[in-house]
Scaffold this active site. Structure first.
Site, PDB file in Angstrom:
ATOM      1  N   LYS A  22      61.371 -69.580   2.454  1.00  0.00           N
ATOM      2  CA  LYS A  22      60.283 -68.608   2.597  1.00  0.00           C
ATOM      3  C   LYS A  22      60.837 -67.183   2.643  1.00  0.00           C
ATOM      4  O   LYS A  22      60.360 -66.297   1.927  1.00  0.00           O
ATOM      5  CB  LYS A  22      59.502 -68.883   3.898  1.00  0.00           C
ATOM      6  CG  LYS A  22      58.553 -67.766   4.279  1.00  0.00           C
ATOM      7  CD  LYS A  22      57.784 -68.058   5.544  1.00  0.00           C
ATOM      8  CE  LYS A  22      58.457 -67.643   6.824  1.00  0.00           C
ATOM      9  NZ  LYS A  22      58.461 -66.186   7.071  1.00  0.00           N
ATOM     10  N   ASN A  23      61.840 -66.967   3.513  1.00  0.00           N
ATOM     11  CA  ASN A  23      62.293 -65.598   3.732  1.00  0.00           C
ATOM     12  C   ASN A  23      63.134 -65.055   2.580  1.00  0.00           C
ATOM     13  O   ASN A  23      63.504 -63.892   2.577  1.00  0.00           O
ATOM     14  CB  ASN A  23      63.033 -65.489   5.066  1.00  0.00           C
ATOM     15  CG  ASN A  23      62.054 -65.637   6.227  1.00  0.00           C
ATOM     16  OD1 ASN A  23      60.831 -65.617   6.024  1.00  0.00           O
ATOM     17  ND2 ASN A  23      62.571 -65.805   7.434  1.00  0.00           N
ATOM     18  N   ARG A  93      53.522 -59.522   7.787  1.00  0.00           N
ATOM     19  CA  ARG A  93      54.330 -58.301   7.961  1.00  0.00           C
ATOM     20  C   ARG A  93      55.352 -58.116   6.846  1.00  0.00           C
ATOM     21  O   ARG A  93      55.729 -56.992   6.531  1.00  0.00           O
ATOM     22  CB  ARG A  93      55.157 -58.382   9.244  1.00  0.00           C
ATOM     23  CG  ARG A  93      54.509 -58.553  10.489  1.00  0.00           C
ATOM     24  CD  ARG A  93      55.529 -58.365  11.595  1.00  0.00           C
ATOM     25  NE  ARG A  93      55.516 -56.993  12.045  1.00  0.00           N
ATOM     26  CZ  ARG A  93      56.419 -56.102  11.745  1.00  0.00           C
ATOM     27  NH1 ARG A  93      57.443 -56.420  11.000  1.00  0.00           N
ATOM     28  NH2 ARG A  93      56.313 -54.877  12.200  1.00  0.00           N
ATOM     29  N   ASP A 117      53.341 -58.046  17.006  1.00  0.00           N
ATOM     30  CA  ASP A 117      52.854 -59.424  16.950  1.00  0.00           C
ATOM     31  C   ASP A 117      53.364 -60.183  18.163  1.00  0.00           C
ATOM     32  O   ASP A 117      53.831 -59.570  19.125  1.00  0.00           O
ATOM     33  CB  ASP A 117      53.242 -60.105  15.629  1.00  0.00           C
ATOM     34  CG  ASP A 117      54.744 -60.118  15.388  1.00  0.00           C
ATOM     35  OD1 ASP A 117      55.493 -59.932  16.370  1.00  0.00           O
ATOM     36  OD2 ASP A 117      55.158 -60.308  14.250  1.00  0.00           O
ATOM     37  N   ASP A 305      64.901 -67.689  14.695  1.00  0.00           N
ATOM     38  CA  ASP A 305      63.913 -68.674  14.231  1.00  0.00           C
ATOM     39  C   ASP A 305      64.259 -70.091  14.689  1.00  0.00           C
ATOM     40  O   ASP A 305      63.405 -70.966  14.688  1.00  0.00           O
ATOM     41  CB  ASP A 305      63.823 -68.644  12.702  1.00  0.00           C
ATOM     42  CG  ASP A 305      63.402 -67.282  12.218  1.00  0.00           C
ATOM     43  OD1 ASP A 305      62.248 -66.922  12.431  1.00  0.00           O
ATOM     44  OD2 ASP A 305      64.245 -66.562  11.664  1.00  0.00           O
TER      45      ASP A 305
HETATM   46  N1  EPU Z   1      63.891 -53.620  14.150  1.00  0.00           N
HETATM   47  C1  EPU Z   1      63.717 -52.316  14.548  1.00  0.00           C
HETATM   48  N2  EPU Z   1      63.441 -51.392  13.584  1.00  0.00           N
HETATM   49  C2  EPU Z   1      63.350 -51.699  12.273  1.00  0.00           C
HETATM   50  C3  EPU Z   1      63.511 -53.048  11.873  1.00  0.00           C
HETATM   51  C4  EPU Z   1      63.791 -53.990  12.838  1.00  0.00           C
HETATM   52  O1  EPU Z   1      63.800 -51.998  15.726  1.00  0.00           O
HETATM   53  O2  EPU Z   1      63.108 -50.807  11.453  1.00  0.00           O
HETATM   54  C5  EPU Z   1      64.182 -54.641  15.173  1.00  0.00           C
HETATM   55  C6  EPU Z   1      63.071 -55.674  15.287  1.00  0.00           C
HETATM   56  O3  EPU Z   1      62.034 -55.220  16.119  1.00  0.00           O
HETATM   57  C7  EPU Z   1      63.806 -56.858  15.867  1.00  0.00           C
HETATM   58  C8  EPU Z   1      65.174 -56.769  15.191  1.00  0.00           C
HETATM   59  O4  EPU Z   1      65.299 -55.417  14.755  1.00  0.00           O
HETATM   60  O5  EPU Z   1      63.969 -56.716  17.249  1.00  0.00           O
HETATM   61  C9  EPU Z   1      65.348 -57.735  14.010  1.00  0.00           C
HETATM   62  O6  EPU Z   1      64.383 -57.510  13.029  1.00  0.00           O
HETATM   63  P1  EPU Z   1      64.656 -57.773  11.461  1.00  0.00           P
HETATM   64  O7  EPU Z   1      64.283 -56.528  10.749  1.00  0.00           O
HETATM   65  O8  EPU Z   1      66.029 -58.307  11.270  1.00  0.00           O
HETATM   66  O9  EPU Z   1      63.613 -58.910  11.148  1.00  0.00           O
HETATM   67  P2  EPU Z   1      62.537 -58.965   9.992  1.00  0.00           P
HETATM   68  O10 EPU Z   1      63.150 -58.548   8.704  1.00  0.00           O
HETATM   69  O11 EPU Z   1      61.299 -58.302  10.438  1.00  0.00           O
HETATM   70  C10 EPU Z   1      63.157 -61.425   9.313  1.00  0.00           C
HETATM   71  C11 EPU Z   1      62.442 -62.739   9.138  1.00  0.00           C
HETATM   72  C12 EPU Z   1      62.044 -63.321  10.479  1.00  0.00           C
HETATM   73  C13 EPU Z   1      63.296 -63.469  11.333  1.00  0.00           C
HETATM   74  C14 EPU Z   1      64.021 -62.116  11.449  1.00  0.00           C
HETATM   75  C15 EPU Z   1      65.316 -62.170  12.204  1.00  0.00           C
HETATM   76  C16 EPU Z   1      61.316 -62.491   7.026  1.00  0.00           C
HETATM   77  C17 EPU Z   1      60.025 -62.417   6.301  1.00  0.00           C
HETATM   78  N3  EPU Z   1      61.235 -62.548   8.345  1.00  0.00           N
HETATM   79  O12 EPU Z   1      62.235 -60.538   9.925  1.00  0.00           O
HETATM   80  O13 EPU Z   1      61.501 -64.615  10.200  1.00  0.00           O
HETATM   81  O14 EPU Z   1      62.927 -63.934  12.603  1.00  0.00           O
HETATM   82  O15 EPU Z   1      64.319 -61.625  10.114  1.00  0.00           O
HETATM   83  O16 EPU Z   1      66.218 -63.008  11.582  1.00  0.00           O
HETATM   84  O17 EPU Z   1      62.377 -62.525   6.410  1.00  0.00           O
HETATM   85  C18 EPU Z   1      59.847 -66.316  10.225  1.00  0.00           C
HETATM   86  O18 EPU Z   1      60.348 -66.784   9.213  1.00  0.00           O
HETATM   87  O19 EPU Z   1      58.910 -66.907  10.824  1.00  0.00           O
HETATM   88  C19 EPU Z   1      60.325 -65.035  10.761  1.00  0.00           C
HETATM   89  C20 EPU Z   1      59.687 -64.386  11.710  1.00  0.00           C
END
Ligand code: EPU
Length: 416
Positions: A22-23, A93, A117, A305
């Protein structure tokens, strides 16, 4: 609202086909914005989040069609409407990853600001800072980000934290920027390496993806290509957790052991035997696992995750384990649901202490998000009576045929 019914099951036995990640696929779909023409993605999972991303691309004027069971054909016309509306970003998101490609290709984008969320606040400051360093400017009005850029210019981007989404947005913008971009402290997840290999196939010049330093030499144009999505390591981990809870022996067809080393190491510490096969993973679980401590970290650490899966495993393991969340400030809501199933779990700030019980007790529970929902189903495999997981549509966002795949290896799971 649809629900999944689970009754005590095991030992599990058989083979589970693992779907595309998915990701990864969501970001590959966003990347198709970068090149005009027909892209074909293979190994695309049949999940709701792919439907949401398809809807987003269509709303921009692109055509997205499932052509065969797991193939997706995406046609990007010469011009698209560079906008991601609130109803779609709010639903998913990950829609925010269209920002980088839109800016790079069309010099403008209007994208709804995602809210928080169940995981807590989810800022996008690092996404914006990275794009700003490439020359983008932003204004905010009525809940939308309005982004502009003439041709982006390569820059050194040092991420404050290895954010997956911020790395992907910067990477997808940098491939068409003028000159060289270096992204330091980049996220190292296998999905980033998959995105880079898709971009390189399109004609981009990306080196080092999968490591902390990604170097990109901008090119003027990219072409549409075909690509096969990597397997979903979180789905594979979910089935390892299922066999860990219920006992038995499973083969996970298509899973990549090298994408989930830490999960496999922890599973081994708990008493499971897991080894790579020619085309996947084989796992054997004893009647009951031993408790361990687990702390989530960016890849290659234990993925956030995986956390609900570890809490479910520990809830029925022998001993006491502490699970520490280091990525998101929230993401504990399912703990209350597990407690309703008789689990002995205490939360203290970002730690949970889990005292294993021989068996849980089936109860109606609610899935708060994709992974926690799957973990509740897994926990139900060792809960006396019937567990009723409400909100099964959360699970459908990220898992293809979850109930069917579990039932095929002997789990007593149905859907209504
Ligand atoms: N963060 C910030 N500022 C930013 C971006 C992130 O403070 O500009 C913080 C977030 O709040 C969090 C941390 O950094 O505390 C990690 O966030 P990250 O950006 O790495 O996560 P994401 O890209 O929003 C993806 C996956 C998530 C997974 C996370 C961590 C996708 C679509 N989502 O999210 O997967 O938990 O990386 O590995 O790729 C899921 O599959 O259900 C899911 C939630």
């Amino acid at each position: 609202m649809s629900r999944i019914l689970v009754r005590p099951s095991g030992p599990l036995a058989g083979t589970v086909p693992i779907s595309g990640a998915k990701n990864s696929v969501l970001k590959l779909m966003a990347a198709t914005v970068l090149a005009e023409g027909r892209h074909v993605l293979h190994n695309v999972p049949n999940i709701l989040d792919v439907d949401s991303m398809s809807e987003l691309l269509r709303s921009m004027g692109m055509s997205v069609e499932r052509t065969g069971g797991h193939d997706l054909t995406i046609d990007r016309p010469a011009v698209v409407t560079p906008e991601a509306p609130y109803e779609l970003v709010e639903r998913m998101r990950a829609s925010i990853v269209v920002l980088g490609p839109l800016l790079a290709r069309f010099g403008q984008a209007r994208v709804a600001l995602p809210g928080g969320d169940d995981f807590g606040p989810r800022p996008i400051d690092m996404h914006l800072k990275g794009l700003e360093q490439l020359g983008a400017t932003f204004s905010f009005a009525h809940g939308y980000i309005e982004a502009r850029a003439d041709r982006l210019t390569g820059a050194n981007i040092l991420l404050e934290y290895p954010s997956v989404g911020a790395t992907e947005n910067a990477l997808m913008a940098a491939v068409l920027a003028k000159g060289v971009t270096v992204i330091d402290n980049a996220a190292r997840e296998p999905e980033i390496a998959d995105l880079a290999s898709f971009l390189n196939r399109m004609g981009a010049q990306v080196l080092g993806a999968g490591s902390s330093t990604i170097q990109v030499e901008g090119v003027d144009d990219l072409t549409a290509v075909e690509h096969t999505v990597i397997p979903d390591r979180i789905e594979a981990a979910t089935f390892l957790a299922a066999v860990g809870v219920a006992g038995g022996e499973l083969t996970l067809q298509g899973a990549r052991a090298d994408h989930m080393d830490m999960f496999i190491e922890k599973a081994a510490e708990m008493g499971m035997r897991v080894s790579p096969t020619a085309d996947g993973l084989w796992a054997l679980a004893p009647e009951r696992l031993r408790a361990v401590d687990v702390a989530t970290l960016p890849y290659p650490g234990i993925a956030t995750d995986y956390k609900p899966l570890f809490v479910a495993l520990l809830a029925v393991a022998d001993g006491v384990g502490i699970v520490t969340e280091n990525i998101f400030s929230g993401r504990f809501r399912y703990v209350d649901e597990l407690v309703r199933m008789g689990a002995d779990v205490r939360t203290d700030a970002h730690h949970v202490v889990v005292r294993g019980r021989a068996q849980l007790s089936g109860a109606p529970v609610r899935a708060p998000d994709i992974r926690a929902g799957a973990a509740l189903v897994v926990a139900g495999l060792r809960a006396e009576g019937q567990t009723e997981v409400l909100g099964a549509e959360h699970i459908d966002r990220g898992y293809e045929g979850f109930v069917e795949k579990l039932a095929a290896v002997g789990a007593d799971v149905t859907r209504d």
